[in-house]
Scaffold this motif. Structure first.
Motif, PDB file in Angstrom:
ATOM      1  N   GLN A  59      15.645 -28.646 -75.179  1.00 49.04           N
ATOM      2  CA  GLN A  59      16.011 -27.561 -74.272  1.00 49.04           C
ATOM      3  C   GLN A  59      16.283 -28.129 -72.881  1.00 49.04           C
ATOM      4  O   GLN A  59      15.784 -29.198 -72.526  1.00 49.04           O
ATOM      5  N   PRO A  60      17.080 -27.429 -72.050  1.00 49.21           N
ATOM      6  CA  PRO A  60      17.287 -27.888 -70.672  1.00 49.21           C
ATOM      7  C   PRO A  60      15.955 -28.032 -69.946  1.00 49.21           C
ATOM      8  O   PRO A  60      15.027 -27.243 -70.158  1.00 49.21           O
ATOM      9  N   ARG A  61      15.864 -29.046 -69.086  1.00 49.94           N
ATOM     10  CA  ARG A  61      14.610 -29.329 -68.384  1.00 49.94           C
ATOM     11  C   ARG A  61      14.867 -29.387 -66.885  1.00 49.94           C
ATOM     12  O   ARG A  61      15.792 -30.069 -66.426  1.00 49.94           O
ATOM     13  N   ALA A  62      14.045 -28.684 -66.110  1.00 50.18           N
ATOM     14  CA  ALA A  62      14.216 -28.651 -64.655  1.00 50.18           C
ATOM     15  C   ALA A  62      14.002 -30.032 -64.053  1.00 50.18           C
ATOM     16  O   ALA A  62      13.089 -30.761 -64.455  1.00 50.18           O
ATOM     17  N   VAL A  63      14.849 -30.391 -63.091  1.00 50.01           N
ATOM     18  CA  VAL A  63      14.724 -31.692 -62.421  1.00 50.01           C
ATOM     19  C   VAL A  63      14.430 -31.514 -60.929  1.00 50.01           C
ATOM     20  O   VAL A  63      14.523 -32.475 -60.157  1.00 50.01           O
ATOM     21  N   SER A  64      14.071 -30.301 -60.523  1.00 49.83           N
ATOM     22  CA  SER A  64      13.687 -30.055 -59.130  1.00 49.83           C
ATOM     23  C   SER A  64      12.451 -29.175 -59.106  1.00 49.83           C
ATOM     24  O   SER A  64      12.106 -28.531 -60.103  1.00 49.83           O
ATOM     25  N   ARG A  65      11.769 -29.179 -57.961  1.00 51.04           N
ATOM     26  CA  ARG A  65      10.540 -28.410 -57.801  1.00 51.04           C
ATOM     27  C   ARG A  65      10.469 -27.814 -56.394  1.00 51.04           C
ATOM     28  O   ARG A  65      11.028 -28.386 -55.443  1.00 51.04           O
ATOM     29  N   ASP A  66       9.779 -26.700 -56.253  1.00 51.36           N
ATOM     30  CA  ASP A  66       9.486 -26.133 -54.929  1.00 51.36           C
ATOM     31  C   ASP A  66       8.258 -26.845 -54.399  1.00 51.36           C
ATOM     32  O   ASP A  66       7.130 -26.548 -54.789  1.00 51.36           O
ATOM     33  N   LEU A  67       8.463 -27.793 -53.475  1.00 50.11           N
ATOM     34  CA  LEU A  67       7.374 -28.626 -52.992  1.00 50.11           C
ATOM     35  C   LEU A  67       7.813 -29.284 -51.689  1.00 50.11           C
ATOM     36  O   LEU A  67       9.010 -29.456 -51.441  1.00 50.11           O
ATOM     37  N   ASP A  68       6.841 -29.663 -50.861  1.00 46.02           N
ATOM     38  CA  ASP A  68       7.198 -30.307 -49.596  1.00 46.02           C
ATOM     39  C   ASP A  68       6.878 -31.809 -49.603  1.00 46.02           C
ATOM     40  O   ASP A  68       6.941 -32.464 -48.561  1.00 46.02           O
ATOM     41  N   TRP A  69       6.505 -32.348 -50.766  1.00 47.77           N
ATOM     42  CA  TRP A  69       6.216 -33.786 -50.865  1.00 47.77           C
ATOM     43  C   TRP A  69       7.070 -34.374 -51.976  1.00 47.77           C
ATOM     44  O   TRP A  69       6.917 -34.026 -53.134  1.00 47.77           O
ATOM     45  N   GLY A  70       7.984 -35.258 -51.611  1.00 48.78           N
ATOM     46  CA  GLY A  70       8.877 -35.859 -52.589  1.00 48.78           C
ATOM     47  C   GLY A  70      10.222 -36.142 -51.959  1.00 48.78           C
ATOM     48  O   GLY A  70      10.401 -36.031 -50.738  1.00 48.78           O
ATOM     49  N   ILE A  71      11.182 -36.510 -52.784  1.00 48.41           N
ATOM     50  CA  ILE A  71      12.537 -36.807 -52.309  1.00 48.41           C
ATOM     51  C   ILE A  71      13.325 -35.501 -52.278  1.00 48.41           C
ATOM     52  O   ILE A  71      13.480 -34.844 -53.318  1.00 48.41           O
ATOM     53  N   PRO A  72      13.807 -35.082 -51.105  1.00 44.67           N
ATOM     54  CA  PRO A  72      14.532 -33.805 -51.018  1.00 44.67           C
ATOM     55  C   PRO A  72      15.738 -33.775 -51.947  1.00 44.67           C
ATOM     56  O   PRO A  72      16.451 -34.773 -52.093  1.00 44.67           O
ATOM     57  N   VAL A  73      15.963 -32.633 -52.582  1.00 43.23           N
ATOM     58  CA  VAL A  73      17.161 -32.468 -53.410  1.00 43.23           C
ATOM     59  C   VAL A  73      18.377 -32.585 -52.493  1.00 43.23           C
ATOM     60  O   VAL A  73      18.509 -31.810 -51.536  1.00 43.23           O
ATOM     61  N   PRO A  74      19.283 -33.561 -52.749  1.00 42.90           N
ATOM     62  CA  PRO A  74      20.341 -33.883 -51.786  1.00 42.90           C
ATOM     63  C   PRO A  74      21.601 -33.029 -51.902  1.00 42.90           C
ATOM     64  O   PRO A  74      22.722 -33.543 -51.970  1.00 42.90           O
ATOM     65  N   VAL A  75      21.434 -31.702 -51.934  1.00 40.97           N
ATOM     66  CA  VAL A  75      22.581 -30.799 -51.944  1.00 40.97           C
ATOM     67  C   VAL A  75      22.296 -29.634 -51.009  1.00 40.97           C
ATOM     68  O   VAL A  75      21.138 -29.352 -50.692  1.00 40.97           O
ATOM     69  N   GLU A  76      23.348 -28.964 -50.581  1.00 37.02           N
ATOM     70  CA  GLU A  76      23.184 -27.810 -49.703  1.00 37.02           C
ATOM     71  C   GLU A  76      22.480 -26.677 -50.448  1.00 37.02           C
ATOM     72  O   GLU A  76      22.660 -26.496 -51.649  1.00 37.02           O
ATOM     73  N   GLY A  77      21.681 -25.913 -49.719  1.00 36.62           N
ATOM     74  CA  GLY A  77      20.997 -24.780 -50.311  1.00 36.62           C
ATOM     75  C   GLY A  77      19.746 -25.165 -51.082  1.00 36.62           C
ATOM     76  O   GLY A  77      19.227 -24.368 -51.862  1.00 36.62           O
ATOM     77  N   ALA A  78      19.270 -26.388 -50.858  1.00 34.46           N
ATOM     78  CA  ALA A  78      18.088 -26.852 -51.604  1.00 34.46           C
ATOM     79  C   ALA A  78      16.907 -27.096 -50.678  1.00 34.46           C
ATOM     80  O   ALA A  78      16.021 -27.892 -50.995  1.00 34.46           O
ATOM     81  N   GLU A  79      16.881 -26.413 -49.543  1.00 28.31           N
ATOM     82  CA  GLU A  79      15.781 -26.589 -48.604  1.00 28.31           C
ATOM     83  C   GLU A  79      14.448 -26.229 -49.268  1.00 28.31           C
ATOM     84  O   GLU A  79      14.354 -25.240 -49.989  1.00 28.31           O
ATOM     85  N   GLY A  80      13.426 -27.034 -49.016  1.00 29.34           N
ATOM     86  CA  GLY A  80      12.110 -26.775 -49.590  1.00 29.34           C
ATOM     87  C   GLY A  80      11.971 -27.204 -51.036  1.00 29.34           C
ATOM     88  O   GLY A  80      10.960 -26.906 -51.678  1.00 29.34           O
ATOM     89  N   LYS A  81      12.984 -27.906 -51.554  1.00 34.58           N
ATOM     90  CA  LYS A  81      12.932 -28.373 -52.939  1.00 34.58           C
ATOM     91  C   LYS A  81      13.054 -29.896 -52.980  1.00 34.58           C
ATOM     92  O   LYS A  81      13.783 -30.493 -52.196  1.00 34.58           O
ATOM     93  N   VAL A  82      12.316 -30.505 -53.917  1.00 31.38           N
ATOM     94  CA  VAL A  82      12.337 -31.958 -54.079  1.00 31.38           C
ATOM     95  C   VAL A  82      12.654 -32.293 -55.527  1.00 31.38           C
ATOM     96  O   VAL A  82      12.582 -31.445 -56.416  1.00 31.38           O
ATOM     97  N   LEU A  83      13.002 -33.563 -55.763  1.00 35.28           N
ATOM     98  CA  LEU A  83      13.241 -34.023 -57.120  1.00 35.28           C
ATOM     99  C   LEU A  83      11.928 -33.987 -57.898  1.00 35.28           C
ATOM    100  O   LEU A  83      10.887 -34.424 -57.403  1.00 35.28           O
ATOM    101  N   TYR A  84      11.988 -33.464 -59.109  1.00 32.65           N
ATOM    102  CA  TYR A  84      10.813 -33.440 -59.986  1.00 32.65           C
ATOM    103  C   TYR A  84      10.360 -34.886 -60.204  1.00 32.65           C
ATOM    104  O   TYR A  84      11.178 -35.777 -60.418  1.00 32.65           O
ATOM    105  N   VAL A  85       9.059 -35.108 -60.166  1.00 32.19           N
ATOM    106  CA  VAL A  85       8.530 -36.467 -60.221  1.00 32.19           C
ATOM    107  C   VAL A  85       8.965 -37.199 -61.487  1.00 32.19           C
ATOM    108  O   VAL A  85       9.166 -38.413 -61.466  1.00 32.19           O
ATOM    109  N   TRP A  86       9.182 -36.472 -62.599  1.00 27.88           N
ATOM    110  CA  TRP A  86       9.606 -37.156 -63.815  1.00 27.88           C
ATOM    111  C   TRP A  86      11.109 -37.388 -63.876  1.00 27.88           C
ATOM    112  O   TRP A  86      11.606 -38.020 -64.803  1.00 27.88           O
ATOM    113  N   PHE A  87      11.854 -36.882 -62.900  1.00 27.00           N
ATOM    114  CA  PHE A  87      13.241 -37.321 -62.696  1.00 27.00           C
ATOM    115  C   PHE A  87      13.229 -38.520 -61.753  1.00 27.00           C
ATOM    116  O   PHE A  87      13.918 -39.518 -61.980  1.00 27.00           O
ATOM    117  N   ASP A  88      12.422 -38.421 -60.742  1.00 27.61           N
ATOM    118  CA  ASP A  88      12.324 -39.433 -59.685  1.00 27.61           C
ATOM    119  C   ASP A  88      11.697 -40.747 -60.179  1.00 27.61           C
ATOM    120  O   ASP A  88      12.232 -41.832 -59.968  1.00 27.61           O
TER     121      ASP A  88
END
Length: 332
Positions: free
Chosen positions: A231-260
C-alpha cells in the motif's frame, strides 16, 4: 555461477541516537559486518564499510521533552557515545557520520525533490490523531496503545515491538498520546505518499525470483508483505525535528525518518568519497550488502528499494540483506 564484483559496499543499520549501543546491536549487526569487511580487506578486495547515527524521528523528541533539552542536545550526546563505543570496540568503519550532517540534509532533500518533480508521490489529505492538550499532530511514535495483532499494551503507532508487526497509529486499540497521556482526536492533514503498490511487481521479481538465496527470515518476511499486497506509505510527518519537506506548502512538515534514514547510507558514502561515491552506488559491478536487524527488513527490502527504483539514474539495489533475529532476555 556466482557473479564476481569489482567492489563491495557494506552498510550497517544506523543506530538510533537516543541511547547507547548494546550487545544485541553488536551481535546482530556491527560485529558480523566488521568481520566480513576485514575478511574482504585481507583478500585484497575493494571494500567500504559505511555507518552513521540515525538522528531524526519522534523518540528523540520525546527524550528531549522529558529531559528539558533540545533534540540537538540529545543527538550530540548519543552520537559521541555511540561513535566512541565503536572506536573502542575496534569496529573498522571507513566512515561513521550522522543524519544531521549538511551532506545528508542536502542529499535527502534532493532525493525527495527528484521524486516529487518526477510525479512519483501521491499527495493525500487524511485524518490524523491530534493531541488537543499539547496542540500538535501526533507522529506515529507519539501514539501508544494495544496491538490489534498480539494484544501488547505498549505498542507504538508505527510498530509493535512485541510481535514485530508494522502498524499505523489508527490501527491501535485505545490509543493515547505519549506526550500528555490524553485521548487524541482526529484532524485533517496533508502528506506525501510513496505508492509501494506501483513497485510491487518489480519488487516481487527482484526478491522472490532473483534472491531465493537470501536468509529464510528475510525472504519469508518479504514474501509475506508482498502476498498481502503493498500500500502507499507516507514519507512526511507533522513534526518540528527533522529535514523540512522541500516543497511549497509543507511548512511544519519533515521527511519521515524511514525515508530520511536509509538515504544516510548514500550521504555517508558521499562524505567519505565525494568524487567517487557513485562507483559504489550506481555501478552494476559493485555488490551492496545491508547488515541489519530483523525489525528493519521491510524498510531495507521493500521501502528503500522502491525509493531507489523510483529515483532511477542507475542506483543499484542491494545484493544481500543478512538480517539477524532478536536476542530475547527474560522474555522481553
Amino acid at each position: 555461477m556466482e557473479k564476481k564484483f569489482k567492489r563491495t559496499l557494506i552498510t550497517t543499520a544506523l543506530p538510533y541516537a537516543n541511547g547507547p549501543v548494546h550487545i544485541g546491536h553488536l551481535a546482530g549487526v556491527y560485529v558480523p559486518a566488521d568481520i566480513y569487511a576485514r575478511y574482504l580487506r585481507l583478500c585484497g578486495k575493494d571494500v567500504v564499510l559505511v555507518g552513521g547515527s540515525d538522528e531524526h524521528g519522534v523518540p528523540i523528541t520525546i527524550k528531549a521533552r522529558r529531559e528539558g533539552v533540545t533534540p540537538q542536545d540529545i543527538v550530540d550526546r548519543y552520537h559521541k557515545i555511540i561513535k566512541d563505543s565503536f572506536e573502542e570496540l575496534g569496529i573498522s568503519f571507513d566512515v561513521y557520520s550522522r543524519t544531521t550532517s549538511d551532506t545528508h540534509s542536502a542529499t535527502a532533500s534532493e532525493f525527495f525533490r527528484r521524486l516529487y518533480d518526477k510525479g512519483e508521490f501521491i499527495e493525500n489529505t487524511s485524518m490524523q490523531l491530534y493531541d488537543e492538550e499539547a496542540g500538535q499532530f501526533l507522529a506515529d511514535r507519539y501514539v501508544v496503545g494495544k496491538c490489534p495483532h498480539c494484544g501488547n499494551e505498549r505498542a507504538y503507532g508505527d510498530q509493535c515491538e512485541a510481535c514485530g508487526t508494522s502498524l499505523n497509529a489508527t490501527d491501535l486499540i485505545e490509543p493515547k498520546s505519549a506526550i500528555t497521556g490524553s485521548v487524541p482526536v482526529m484532524r485533517e492533514t496533508k502528506h506525501w505518499y510513496l505508492p509501494l503498490d506501483k513497485w510491487e511487481p518489480a519488487l516481487r521479481e527482484w526478491i522472490l525470483e532473483g534472491h531465493k538465496e537470501w536468509k529464510t527470515n528475510v525472504y519469508g518476511q518479504c514474501k509475506s508483505w508482498l502476498d498481502m499486497g503493498l500500500q502507499p506509505r507516507a514519507v512526511s510527518r507533522d513534526l518540528d525535528w527533522g529535514i523540512p519537506v522541500p516543497v511549497e506548502g509543507a511548512e511544519g512538515k519533515v521527511l519521515y525518518v524511514w525515508f530520511d534514514a536509509p538515504i544516510g547510507y548514500i550521504s555517508n558514502t558521499k562524505e567519505l568519497l565525494p568524487d567517487t561515491w557513485a562507483n559504489y552506488w550506481k555501478d552494476p559491478e559493485t555488490r551492496i550488502i545491508n547488515f541489519i536487524g530483523k525489525d528493519n527488513i521491510v524498510f531495507h527490502c521493500i521501502v528503500f528499494p522502491a525509493m531507489l527504483m523510483a529515483y532511477g539514474d542507475g542506483f543499484q539495489l542491494p545484493d544481500n540483506v543478512p538480517a539477524n533475529e532478536f536476542l530475547n532476555l527474560e522474555g522481553d
